[in-house]
Write an enzyme that holds these catalytic residues in place. Structure first.
Site, PDB file in Angstrom:
ATOM      1  N   SER A  37       0.601  -1.357   0.093  1.00 47.18           N
ATOM      2  CA  SER A  37       0.123   0.045   0.114  1.00 47.18           C
ATOM      3  C   SER A  37       0.839   1.295   0.012  1.00 47.18           C
ATOM      4  O   SER A  37       0.266   2.241   0.298  1.00 47.18           O
ATOM      5  CB  SER A  37      -0.892  -0.116   1.110  1.00 47.18           C
ATOM      6  OG  SER A  37      -0.059  -0.173   2.612  1.00 47.18           O
ATOM      7  N   ASP A 227      12.838  -5.916   8.669  1.00 47.00           N
ATOM      8  CA  ASP A 227      11.596  -5.283   8.368  1.00 47.00           C
ATOM      9  C   ASP A 227      11.356  -4.254   9.425  1.00 47.00           C
ATOM     10  O   ASP A 227      11.088  -4.364  10.331  1.00 47.00           O
ATOM     11  CB  ASP A 227      10.459  -6.419   8.410  1.00 47.00           C
ATOM     12  CG  ASP A 227       9.232  -5.928   7.420  1.00 47.00           C
ATOM     13  OD1 ASP A 227       9.324  -4.426   7.525  1.00 47.00           O
ATOM     14  OD2 ASP A 227       8.523  -6.643   7.099  1.00 47.00           O
TER      15      ASP A 227
END
Length: 276
Positions: A37, A227
């Site tokens: 996104s 991450d």
């Protein structure tokens, strides 16, 4: 709404009344690839290196979700997990696909999780990469695109959040997503996709634990240890919840394990989908 010079523009199909942009490669059993996104994202930008490899063995399809990339952005759209799940099912119907493997990245992982929980008969095997979809504590980089104003160097800085190797962010990658972020109407649409705080954005994509526990499909979870966008604990939690799940963690790898560890990532996914 589009620029004919962008390689992110592929074919178009009407999916439940939404003109949907998509790319595909290869033939055989389908693999539907669902993008993240981030600002300027599209199916092509997210999966342009992965799709040819998956397409060597399967029919790899990368769609732009409604409100993203070069798919339609209806002015009256009420963006939500329900809306996006319905768009995926409408796309499968429009493409004549009864059942597919799913490959979802981040937002696309949360979406793949929801599609699987709600429409298990339409899904075979599922790969979730750096996926959201359950509760987690959002790090600062999770909302890095908030308040973004189009500029090439701002885009470059944003993209560096996704990788363990900042120098790997190419001018091509920056320009591709920058170009999408500057198309007419993009900014106003992007602001509507995930309104509210970081916590509200996260909760908008949650599938309840009981639904996750009921998933009978085989699921491979892949996550980069470093991450900075979605913490590795998220995939570890999904691993505990999903009965037929496997978890693979990459060291020295950020949010984009399909880029940071491309060859190994592709082989993992192909082996998982190709099992008898």
């Amino acid at each position: 709404m589009t620029s004919t010079s962008s390689p992110a523009i592929g074919r178009s199909v009407d999916a439940s009344g939404i003109q949907t942009n998509y790319h595909e490669a290869g033939s055989g059993f389908p693999v539907l690839m669902l993008h993240g996104s981030g600002v300027g994202v599209s199916g092509y930008a997210n999966w342009r290196y992965t799709m040819p490899e998956i397409g060597r063995h399967f029919r790899a399809i990368a769609m732009d979700m409604v409100g993203f990339g070069y798919s339609a952005c209806p002015p009256d759209a009420q963006y939500s997990l329900d809306y996006w799940v319905d768009h995926v099912i409408g796309f499968l119907d429009a493409m004549g696909i009864e059942q597919t493997h799913l490959l979802g990245n981040s937002f696309g992982g949360g979406l793949a999780l929801a599609v699987t929980a709600r429409h298990p008969q339409r899904v075979s095997r599922v790969v979730l990469m750096g996926s959201i979809g359950t509760e987690f504590t959002a790090p600062a980089a999770f909302n890095a695109g908030h308040g973004y104003e189009p500029a090439v160097e701002r885009m470059r800085t944003l993209l560096k959040n996704f990788t363990f190797y900042p120098d790997s962010i190419t001018d091509e990658a920056v320009q591709l997503r920058y170009q999408t972020s500057t198309r007419a109407g993009y900014q106003s649409t992007f602001e509507k996709l995930f309104p509210g705080s970081r916590e509200q954005k996260m909760k908008a994509m949650i599938t309840p634990d009981e639904q996750i526990k009921a998933i009978a499909n085989e699921v491979l979870l892949i996550h980069g240890r470093e991450d900075r966008v979605v913490p590795v604990e998220t995939s570890e939690r999904l691993f505990k919840l999903i009965p037929k799940s496997e978890l693979h963690l990459f060291g020295q790898c950020g949010h984009w394990s399909h880029i940071d560890r491309a060859a190994h990532f592709n082989q993992l996914v192909l082996d998982f989908y190709g099992r008898p």
